[in-house]
Motif scaffolding. Structure first.
Motif, mmCIF file in Angstrom:
data_model
loop_
_atom_site.group_PDB
_atom_site.id
_atom_site.type_symbol
_atom_site.label_atom_id
_atom_site.label_comp_id
_atom_site.label_asym_id
_atom_site.label_seq_id
_atom_site.Cartn_x
_atom_site.Cartn_y
_atom_site.Cartn_z
ATOM 1 N N LEU A 41 -24.272 3.168 -27.345
ATOM 2 C CA LEU A 41 -22.852 3.398 -28.049
ATOM 3 C C LEU A 41 -22.284 4.555 -27.260
ATOM 4 C CD1 LEU A 41 -23.569 2.489 -31.740
ATOM 5 C CD2 LEU A 41 -22.204 1.017 -29.992
ATOM 6 N N GLU A 42 -22.751 5.520 -27.040
ATOM 7 C CA GLU A 42 -22.327 6.603 -26.209
ATOM 8 C C GLU A 42 -21.934 6.077 -24.636
ATOM 9 O OE1 GLU A 42 -21.528 10.247 -26.635
ATOM 10 O OE2 GLU A 42 -21.097 9.396 -28.590
ATOM 11 N N ARG A 43 -22.849 5.489 -24.194
ATOM 12 C CA ARG A 43 -22.302 4.904 -22.968
ATOM 13 C C ARG A 43 -21.276 3.789 -23.081
ATOM 14 N NH1 ARG A 43 -27.594 3.773 -19.467
ATOM 15 N NH2 ARG A 43 -28.919 5.754 -20.297
ATOM 16 N N LEU A 44 -21.368 2.929 -23.953
ATOM 17 C CA LEU A 44 -20.169 1.937 -23.998
ATOM 18 C C LEU A 44 -18.707 2.596 -24.428
ATOM 19 C CD1 LEU A 44 -19.152 -0.861 -24.341
ATOM 20 C CD2 LEU A 44 -19.840 -0.813 -27.011
ATOM 21 N N HIS A 45 -18.840 3.636 -24.906
ATOM 22 C CA HIS A 45 -17.516 4.514 -25.354
ATOM 23 C C HIS A 45 -16.979 5.231 -24.267
ATOM 24 C CE1 HIS A 45 -18.704 4.732 -29.860
ATOM 25 N NE2 HIS A 45 -18.454 3.755 -29.642
ATOM 26 N N HIS A 46 -18.068 5.673 -23.381
ATOM 27 C CA HIS A 46 -17.580 6.180 -22.212
ATOM 28 C C HIS A 46 -16.602 5.267 -21.195
ATOM 29 C CE1 HIS A 46 -17.758 9.212 -18.587
ATOM 30 N NE2 HIS A 46 -18.437 8.044 -17.892
ATOM 31 N N VAL A 47 -17.527 3.979 -21.101
ATOM 32 C CA VAL A 47 -16.805 3.061 -20.360
ATOM 33 C C VAL A 47 -15.427 2.779 -21.093
ATOM 34 C CG1 VAL A 47 -16.706 0.618 -19.259
ATOM 35 C CG2 VAL A 47 -18.622 2.077 -19.278
ATOM 36 N N GLU A 48 -15.297 2.584 -22.253
ATOM 37 C CA GLU A 48 -14.252 2.164 -23.265
ATOM 38 C C GLU A 48 -13.189 3.251 -23.061
ATOM 39 O OE1 GLU A 48 -13.144 -0.546 -24.907
ATOM 40 O OE2 GLU A 48 -15.085 -1.533 -24.449
ATOM 41 N N GLY A 71 -7.500 -3.120 -2.603
ATOM 42 C CA GLY A 71 -6.947 -1.994 -2.934
ATOM 43 C C GLY A 71 -7.848 -1.301 -3.676
ATOM 44 N N ASN A 72 -7.270 -0.021 -4.182
ATOM 45 C CA ASN A 72 -7.910 0.915 -4.967
ATOM 46 C C ASN A 72 -8.114 0.417 -6.312
ATOM 47 O OD1 ASN A 72 -7.984 2.951 -3.079
ATOM 48 N ND2 ASN A 72 -6.180 4.032 -3.603
ATOM 49 N N GLU A 73 -7.202 -0.536 -6.823
ATOM 50 C CA GLU A 73 -7.218 -1.130 -8.148
ATOM 51 C C GLU A 73 -8.556 -1.995 -8.227
ATOM 52 O OE1 GLU A 73 -5.941 -2.108 -12.157
ATOM 53 O OE2 GLU A 73 -5.412 -0.382 -10.836
ATOM 54 N N ARG A 74 -8.921 -2.557 -7.174
ATOM 55 C CA ARG A 74 -10.175 -3.415 -7.167
ATOM 56 C C ARG A 74 -11.239 -2.746 -7.309
ATOM 57 N NH1 ARG A 74 -11.847 -8.618 -5.601
ATOM 58 N NH2 ARG A 74 -13.794 -8.816 -4.708
ATOM 59 N N TRP A 75 -11.384 -1.633 -6.356
ATOM 60 C CA TRP A 75 -12.576 -0.778 -6.776
ATOM 61 C C TRP A 75 -12.576 -0.123 -7.913
ATOM 62 C CZ3 TRP A 75 -15.704 -2.747 -3.204
ATOM 63 C CH2 TRP A 75 -15.082 -2.826 -1.817
ATOM 64 N N ARG A 76 -11.878 0.382 -8.277
ATOM 65 C CA ARG A 76 -11.818 0.959 -9.692
ATOM 66 C C ARG A 76 -12.421 0.098 -10.646
ATOM 67 N NH1 ARG A 76 -7.094 3.053 -13.227
ATOM 68 N NH2 ARG A 76 -6.226 1.646 -12.094
ATOM 69 N N VAL A 77 -11.805 -1.042 -10.721
ATOM 70 C CA VAL A 77 -12.256 -2.264 -11.702
ATOM 71 C C VAL A 77 -13.610 -2.353 -11.437
ATOM 72 C CG1 VAL A 77 -11.908 -4.423 -12.665
ATOM 73 C CG2 VAL A 77 -9.902 -3.120 -12.218
ATOM 74 N N LEU A 78 -14.080 -2.610 -10.257
ATOM 75 C CA LEU A 78 -15.531 -2.993 -9.829
ATOM 76 C C LEU A 78 -16.499 -1.892 -10.447
ATOM 77 C CD1 LEU A 78 -15.154 -4.386 -6.385
ATOM 78 C CD2 LEU A 78 -16.206 -5.778 -8.258
ATOM 79 N N ASN A 79 -16.053 -0.729 -10.189
ATOM 80 C CA ASN A 79 -16.953 0.365 -10.677
ATOM 81 C C ASN A 79 -17.104 0.569 -12.215
ATOM 82 O OD1 ASN A 79 -17.764 1.564 -8.096
ATOM 83 N ND2 ASN A 79 -15.741 2.703 -7.730
ATOM 84 N N LEU A 80 -16.124 -0.014 -12.795
ATOM 85 C CA LEU A 80 -16.178 0.164 -14.280
ATOM 86 C C LEU A 80 -16.766 -1.209 -14.862
ATOM 87 C CD1 LEU A 80 -12.664 1.416 -15.166
ATOM 88 C CD2 LEU A 80 -14.599 2.710 -15.523
ATOM 89 N N LEU A 81 -16.858 -2.290 -14.058
ATOM 90 C CA LEU A 81 -17.556 -3.507 -14.430
ATOM 91 C C LEU A 81 -18.804 -3.257 -14.292
ATOM 92 C CD1 LEU A 81 -15.149 -6.068 -13.017
ATOM 93 C CD2 LEU A 81 -15.665 -5.947 -15.499
ATOM 94 N N ARG A 82 -19.102 -2.561 -13.292
ATOM 95 C CA ARG A 82 -20.751 -2.191 -12.923
ATOM 96 C C ARG A 82 -21.276 -1.383 -14.162
ATOM 97 N NH1 ARG A 82 -18.931 -1.602 -7.002
ATOM 98 N NH2 ARG A 82 -19.404 -3.879 -6.306
ATOM 99 N N MET A 83 -20.479 -0.195 -14.245
ATOM 100 C CA MET A 83 -20.910 0.625 -15.331
ATOM 101 C C MET A 83 -21.073 0.084 -16.593
ATOM 102 S SD MET A 83 -18.355 3.977 -14.500
ATOM 103 C CE MET A 83 -18.626 4.750 -16.032
ATOM 104 N N LEU A 84 -20.147 -0.998 -17.049
ATOM 105 C CA LEU A 84 -20.278 -1.729 -18.248
ATOM 106 C C LEU A 84 -21.413 -2.549 -18.230
ATOM 107 C CD1 LEU A 84 -19.234 -2.471 -20.963
ATOM 108 C CD2 LEU A 84 -17.690 -4.152 -19.889
ATOM 109 N N ALA A 85 -21.824 -3.151 -16.945
ATOM 110 C CA ALA A 85 -23.030 -4.094 -16.815
ATOM 111 C C ALA A 85 -24.178 -3.333 -17.137
ATOM 112 C CB ALA A 85 -22.891 -4.812 -15.528
ATOM 113 N N ASP A 86 -24.136 -1.940 -16.508
ATOM 114 C CA ASP A 86 -25.392 -1.050 -16.827
ATOM 115 C C ASP A 86 -25.481 -0.730 -18.455
ATOM 116 O OD1 ASP A 86 -25.872 -0.834 -14.316
ATOM 117 O OD2 ASP A 86 -24.710 1.103 -13.826
ATOM 118 N N THR A 87 -24.422 -0.598 -19.084
ATOM 119 C CA THR A 87 -24.689 -0.353 -20.532
ATOM 120 C C THR A 87 -24.865 -1.543 -21.280
ATOM 121 O OG1 THR A 87 -22.698 1.154 -20.183
ATOM 122 C CG2 THR A 87 -23.046 0.345 -22.305
ATOM 123 N N VAL A 88 -24.479 -2.499 -20.972
ATOM 124 C CA VAL A 88 -24.861 -3.742 -21.704
ATOM 125 C C VAL A 88 -26.402 -4.290 -21.539
ATOM 126 C CG1 VAL A 88 -24.476 -6.326 -22.432
ATOM 127 C CG2 VAL A 88 -22.563 -4.564 -22.003
#
Length: 147
Positions: A41-48, A71-88
């Motif tokens: 949950l801490e990992r999830l809250h970090h991404v959230e 652009g930068n928005e794509r890379w930011r979203v990709l990084n957060l999605l990967r973090m969320l995938a790690d968390t799940v």
């Protein structure tokens, strides 16, 4: 006669020790399960937290939006999605490993929700399913289950 008393006493002590060991193991499993759940949950809250700080990101995770084109928005979203995938993936692995929390379906349901609410998340996971083996296996085991 004295030897028989010694054997009986030894068996009684052994039975008591075994009962205490089982009790202590159950307590330790419960603590380990609570700790693992807290870590997930801490990992999830970090991404959230990143999503809360920039509400425009919400659509990429829960609103059905595709990845930004460039652009930068794509890379930011990709990084957060990967973090969320790690968390799940972590949540699913821990849930399966610990008998004290195995009955909880929270991570399983959340993984299915993300599959239906985030095409961008699905894209990231499907790009490298071996990186998120527990998540990919869960999706494969529930191919027709909506989130």
């Amino acid at each position: 006669m004295i030897a028989s008393i010694g054997v009986v006493a030894s068996l009684l002590i052994s039975a008591w020790q075994t009962r205490e060991l089982v009790r202590q193991t159950a307590i330790n499993n419960g603590i380990a399960g609570a700790t693992a759940r807290y870590n997930g949950l801490e990992r999830l809250h970090h991404v959230e937290g990143f999503i809360a700080a920039d509400p425009e990101l919400h659509a990429y995770f829960y609103g059905g939006a595709d990845l930004p084109a460039h652009g930068n928005e794509r890379w930011r979203v990709l990084n957060l999605l990967r973090m969320l995938a790690d968390t799940v993936d972590y949540g699913l692995m821990v849930n399966e490993l610990n008998p004290e929390i195995r009955s909880s379906d929270g991570w399983k349901d959340y993984a299915l929700l993300l599959r239906t609410s985030s095409p961008a998340f699905v894209h990231v996971v499907n790009e490298h399913p071996e990186w998120w083996a527990a998540l990919s296996a869960h999706w494969a085991a529930h191919p027709d289950t909506p989130g």
